[in-house]
Design a protein around this motif. Structure first.
Motif, PDB file in Angstrom:
ATOM      1  N   PHE A  95       0.857  -1.183   0.060  1.00 52.28           N
ATOM      2  CA  PHE A  95      -0.075  -0.047   0.022  1.00 52.28           C
ATOM      3  C   PHE A  95       0.614   1.259  -0.081  1.00 52.28           C
TER       4      PHE A  95
ATOM      5  N   HIS B 241      -8.913   2.990  -8.398  1.00 56.35           N
ATOM      6  CA  HIS B 241      -8.093   2.902  -7.258  1.00 56.35           C
ATOM      7  C   HIS B 241      -7.973   1.715  -6.638  1.00 56.35           C
TER       8      HIS B 241
ATOM      9  N   THR C 223     -12.409   6.707  -7.726  1.00 57.88           N
ATOM     10  CA  THR C 223     -12.062   5.869  -6.401  1.00 57.88           C
ATOM     11  C   THR C 223     -12.267   4.257  -6.758  1.00 57.88           C
TER      12      THR C 223
ATOM     13  N   ARG D 260      -3.059   7.121  -6.857  1.00 55.11           N
ATOM     14  CA  ARG D 260      -3.779   8.372  -6.514  1.00 55.11           C
ATOM     15  C   ARG D 260      -3.439   9.560  -7.695  1.00 55.11           C
TER      16      ARG D 260
ATOM     17  N   LEU E  39      -5.332  -1.342  -6.621  1.00 58.69           N
ATOM     18  CA  LEU E  39      -4.666  -2.015  -5.388  1.00 58.69           C
ATOM     19  C   LEU E  39      -5.125  -3.351  -4.878  1.00 58.69           C
TER      20      LEU E  39
ATOM     21  N   SER F  14       2.538   2.076  -3.432  1.00 60.46           N
ATOM     22  CA  SER F  14       1.602   2.146  -4.698  1.00 60.46           C
ATOM     23  C   SER F  14       0.590   3.041  -4.475  1.00 60.46           C
ATOM     24  N   TYR F  15       0.060   3.479  -3.131  1.00 68.65           N
ATOM     25  CA  TYR F  15      -1.090   4.406  -3.062  1.00 68.65           C
ATOM     26  C   TYR F  15      -0.937   5.845  -3.920  1.00 68.65           C
TER      27      TYR F  15
END
Length: 144
Positions: free
Chosen positions: A40, A57, A54, A48, A61, A43-44
C-alpha cells in the motif's frame, strides 16, 4: 489469539507429517498487515496521482495486492510479512509450497471473497484455521 482455540486442535497432519503446528490467527493477521503496508505505502500515491476514480483506485490496489501475494508465496510459501512472523503456506497434502497455480488461485479467491470473509471462515474453523482461500487452494498456514 491462541487461547480462542482448543490446544489439542492447533496441530494438523500435513502430507505425511503428523502434528504440524498451525499458525495462530494473530500471526496470520500480523503478516497480512505487514504485507498490506509493503504494497500500500509505495503504490497508493502514484495511483492516486495518475489514475482517476475511487473504484479504479480500489481495483488497482486489489489486483496489486493479489499479484504480490501470489508472486511472493508461490515458491517458498512465505511473503516478507509471513517471514517476519515466522509462518508459511504449504499444500496440506504434501507440505510443499503452493506453487504458481495454487498461489495465484489462493490470491484471487482472497481478493474476490474479501479478506474479511476469509478471516471469518478461518476463525470458525477451529480444526485447521483455514480460510476460504486456503480451502479452495488446498493449503494451510503453518508456524515455521
Amino acid at each position: 489469539m491462541t487461547g480462542l482455540h482448543r490446544p489439542d486442535l492447533e496441530f494438523a497432519q500435513v502430507g505425511d507429517r503428523p502434528g504440524v503446528l498451525l499458525a495462530t490467527m494473530g500471526g496470520r493477521l500480523g503478516a497480512r498487515l505487514i504485507d498490506l503496508l509493503i504494497v500500500f505505502v509505495p503504490s497508493y500515491f502514484p495511483i492516486r496521482v495518475f489514475v482517476e476514480g475511487t473504484l479504479t483506485h480500489a481495483l488497482i490496489l486489489l489486483v496489486t495486492i493479489a499479484l504480490y501475494e501470489a508472486i511472493t508465496t508461490a515458491r517458498t510459501g512465505t511473503s516478507p510479512g509471513k517471514r517476519l512472523v515466522r509462518i508459511k503456506i504449504v499444500r496440506i497434502r504434501t507440505g510443499a509450497p503452493p506453487g504458481w497455480g495454487m498461489a495465484l488461485l489462493r490470491a484471487v479467491i482472497m481478493a474476490l471473497s474479501g479478506w474479511v470473509i476469509s478471516a471469518v471462515v478461518a476463525f470458525f474453523d477451529e480444526r485447521r484455521h483455514r480460510g476460504l482461500h486456503d480451502r479452495v487452494s488446498g493449503t494451510v498456514v503453518i508456524a515455521g
